[in-house]
Design an enzyme around this catalytic site. Structure first.
Site, PDB file in Angstrom:
ATOM      1  N   ASP A  57      79.576   1.783 -79.286  1.00  0.00           N
ATOM      2  CA  ASP A  57      79.051   1.321 -78.013  1.00  0.00           C
ATOM      3  C   ASP A  57      78.075   0.170 -78.313  1.00  0.00           C
ATOM      4  O   ASP A  57      77.702  -0.029 -79.474  1.00  0.00           O
ATOM      5  CB  ASP A  57      78.326   2.510 -77.365  1.00  0.00           C
ATOM      6  CG  ASP A  57      77.522   2.115 -76.162  1.00  0.00           C
ATOM      7  OD1 ASP A  57      78.073   1.461 -75.276  1.00  0.00           O
ATOM      8  OD2 ASP A  57      76.324   2.454 -76.114  1.00  0.00           O
ATOM      9  N   ASP A  59      75.124  -1.337 -75.783  1.00  0.00           N
ATOM     10  CA  ASP A  59      73.765  -1.185 -75.259  1.00  0.00           C
ATOM     11  C   ASP A  59      73.137   0.147 -75.641  1.00  0.00           C
ATOM     12  O   ASP A  59      73.708   1.206 -75.401  1.00  0.00           O
ATOM     13  CB  ASP A  59      73.774  -1.315 -73.725  1.00  0.00           C
ATOM     14  CG  ASP A  59      74.135  -2.724 -73.277  1.00  0.00           C
ATOM     15  OD1 ASP A  59      73.488  -3.667 -73.761  1.00  0.00           O
ATOM     16  OD2 ASP A  59      75.069  -2.876 -72.477  1.00  0.00           O
TER      17      ASP A  59
HETATM   18  P1  TMP Z   1      77.104   0.219 -72.889  1.00  0.00           P
HETATM   19  O1  TMP Z   1      78.430   0.875 -72.603  1.00  0.00           O
HETATM   20  O2  TMP Z   1      77.239  -0.979 -73.786  1.00  0.00           O
HETATM   21  O3  TMP Z   1      76.083   1.166 -73.370  1.00  0.00           O
HETATM   22  O4  TMP Z   1      76.547  -0.364 -71.469  1.00  0.00           O
HETATM   23  C1  TMP Z   1      76.194   0.458 -70.404  1.00  0.00           C
HETATM   24  C2  TMP Z   1      74.727   0.466 -70.111  1.00  0.00           C
HETATM   25  O5  TMP Z   1      74.395  -0.589 -69.174  1.00  0.00           O
HETATM   26  C3  TMP Z   1      74.310   1.758 -69.436  1.00  0.00           C
HETATM   27  O6  TMP Z   1      73.379   2.463 -70.251  1.00  0.00           O
HETATM   28  C4  TMP Z   1      73.632   1.330 -68.148  1.00  0.00           C
HETATM   29  C5  TMP Z   1      73.360  -0.121 -68.325  1.00  0.00           C
HETATM   30  N1  TMP Z   1      73.314  -0.916 -67.072  1.00  0.00           N
HETATM   31  C6  TMP Z   1      72.179  -1.660 -66.800  1.00  0.00           C
HETATM   32  O7  TMP Z   1      71.218  -1.650 -67.566  1.00  0.00           O
HETATM   33  N2  TMP Z   1      72.132  -2.410 -65.649  1.00  0.00           N
HETATM   34  C7  TMP Z   1      73.180  -2.456 -64.756  1.00  0.00           C
HETATM   35  O8  TMP Z   1      73.090  -3.149 -63.724  1.00  0.00           O
HETATM   36  C8  TMP Z   1      74.347  -1.666 -65.059  1.00  0.00           C
HETATM   37  C9  TMP Z   1      75.512  -1.673 -64.116  1.00  0.00           C
HETATM   38  C10 TMP Z   1      74.373  -0.931 -66.235  1.00  0.00           C
HETATM   39 MG    MG Z   2      75.102   2.588 -74.365  1.00  0.00          MG
END
Ligand code: TMP
Ligand code: MG
Length: 308
Positions: A57, A59
Site C-alpha cells: 500500500d 499512504d
Molecule cells: P492508500 O490505499 O494508499 O493507503 O490510500 C488511502 C488513504 O487515503 C486512506 O487512508 C484515506 C486517505 N484519504 C485521504 O486522506 N483523503 C481523501 O480525501 C480520501 C478520499 C482518502
Molecule cells: Mg494506507
C-alpha cells in the site's frame, strides 16, 4: 543492521522482543504466531528470491503516519494542502476527512457497513478536486512543497528490491499521479516498480477533467487486483508474496496473485493501537505498532535475499 543481526542470529522470535526493548522509539513488533512467520520465511528462502514479489500500500504504509508529533499527509492531503485548490475546497475536503476518517478506523463497524461510506468519501473528494481545474504541470511543485515523508529506511527498501530484481507493486487508493511524483522526487521510482491507483484524466490543455477507470478505495482492493490480471499473469513465476499495508482492506491486494504459495503479511498499526491490535494480530502475520520505519521489512528482505 540490528534487524538483520536479529533475524540472522536466531529465530524470528527475537524479532518479537526486538521492538519491545526499543523503548525510545516506542514501537513494537507483534506476532500472533511467530512459529508460522518463521515457517513462511524459511519456505520463501528455500524457493529463492526469484520467486518473490512485494505488494504494498502507499499512504501510511510507505509514507509516515506522523513526524515530530504532527500527522503526515496522504496523497490526497498533498493536494488538499497545496495552492492548487481554493480555501473553500480545502475546507470542504477537511470536513470530509473529519467525517469519514473516524469511520475508516472505527472498530465497532464492519467492513460491509463502512464500504458504501468509503465510496461516498472518495466520490465526493474526487468531485471536489475535479471542480478545481487542477493543472498537470503544477503537480510536481505541489509535491515538492508538501510535507510528504516516506518512512525511514525507504531508500534501502526500494534499492534492495531493484538490485535483486524483485517486482514491487504499489497498490494505492490514493492518487497515482501524486504518489508517482513523491517516489520520483525521492529518486526511487526504479524499473521494477509498478503502480495501481486512481489516476487523473487531463484534457488537451492539461487541466483535470475526471479520474480514470474504476475507482479504487480502501475496501475494493480485491476488485482492483482482479482487474489487473495481466500484471499478475506476468508475475506467475513468483508465487511468494510479501505484503505491506496499514488498513485491513489492504489484505486483499494480493487477491489477484496466481498460484499463490506463501504470503507474509506485514501490517502497520498507526492509530487507535489498543482498540485495533487484536484485529490486526488476527489478520496480519507481523504487526508493527507505532513504527515509523521500514526496518522490519528491510530486515526481512535482507533475510530473503542473502540466503542463496
Ligand atoms: P492508500 O490505499 O494508499 O493507503 O490510500 C488511502 C488513504 O487515503 C486512506 O487512508 C484515506 C486517505 N484519504 C485521504 O486522506 N483523503 C481523501 O480525501 C480520501 C478520499 C482518502
Ligand atoms: Mg494506507
Amino acid at each position: 543492521s540490528l534487524g538483520y543481526a536479529i533475524i540472522k542470529t536466531g529465530s524470528v522470535k527475537n524479532l518479537h522482543t526486538w521492538g519491545c526493548t526499543e523503548r525510545q522509539r516506542n514501537r513494537s513488533v507483534c506476532m500472533k504466531d511467530p512459529q508460522r512467520v518463521q515457517e513462511i520465511l524459511q519456505s520463501m528462502v528455500k524457493a529463492g528470491s526469484n520467486t518473490v514479489q512485494v505488494i504494498t500500500d502507499f499512504d501510511m504504509t510507505l509514507t509516515r503516519f506522523a513526524y515530530n508529533g504532527k500527522r503526515c499527509p496522504t496523497s490526497h492531503n498533498i493536494l488538499e494542502n497545496s495552492n492548487l485548490i481554493t480555501s473553500d475546497c480545502k475546507e470542504k475536503l477537511t470536513e470530509l476527512l473529519n467525517i469519514y476518517y473516524p469511520i475508516e478506523i472505527d472498530t465497532s463497524r464492519s467492513a460491509e457497513e463502512k464500504l458504501p461510506l468509503m465510496v461516498e468519501w472518495w466520490t465526493k473528494a474526487h468531485e471536489l478536486l475535479v471542480e478545481q481545474k487542477i493543472r498537470k504541470d503544477l503537480l510536481a511543485t505541489a509535491v515538492r512543497e508538501s510535507d510528504a515523508m516516506l518512512r525511514e529506511g525507504f531508500k534501502r527498501f526500494f534499492d534492495c528490491l531493484n538490485q535483486q530484481n524483485i517486482p514491487l507493486l504499489i497498490f494505492s487508493a490514493g492518487i497515482g499521479d501524486i504518489l508517482e511524483e513523491v517516489i520520483r522526487q525521492a529518486g526511487i521510482f526504479h524499473r521494477n516498480v509498478k503502480v495501481i491507483s486512481n489516476y487523473m484524466d487531463f484534457d488537451e490543455s492539461g487541466v483535470l477533467r475526471a479520474f480514470k477507470g474504476e475507482l479504487i478505495h480502501i475496501y475494493n482492493k480485491r476488485e482492483g487486483a482482479l482487474l489487473n490480471t495481466d500484471h499478475f499473469q506476468d508475475l506467475r513465476t513468483r508465487p511468494n508474496v510479501v505484503l505491506l499495508g496499514d488498513s485491513l482492506g489492504d489484505l486483499h491486494m494480493a487477491d489477484g496473485v496466481q498460484d499463490l504459495k506463501n504470503i507474509l503479511k506485514i501490517g502497520f498499526l498507526n492509530d487507535k493501537v489498543e482498540d485495533r491490535k487484536q484485529a490486526y494480530l488476527d489478520s496480519y502475520d507481523i504487526v508493527l505498532a507505532k513504527d515509523e520505519t521500514l526496518d522490519v521489512p528491510n530486515a526481512i528482505l535482507l533475510y530473503l535475499t542473502d540466503n542463496k
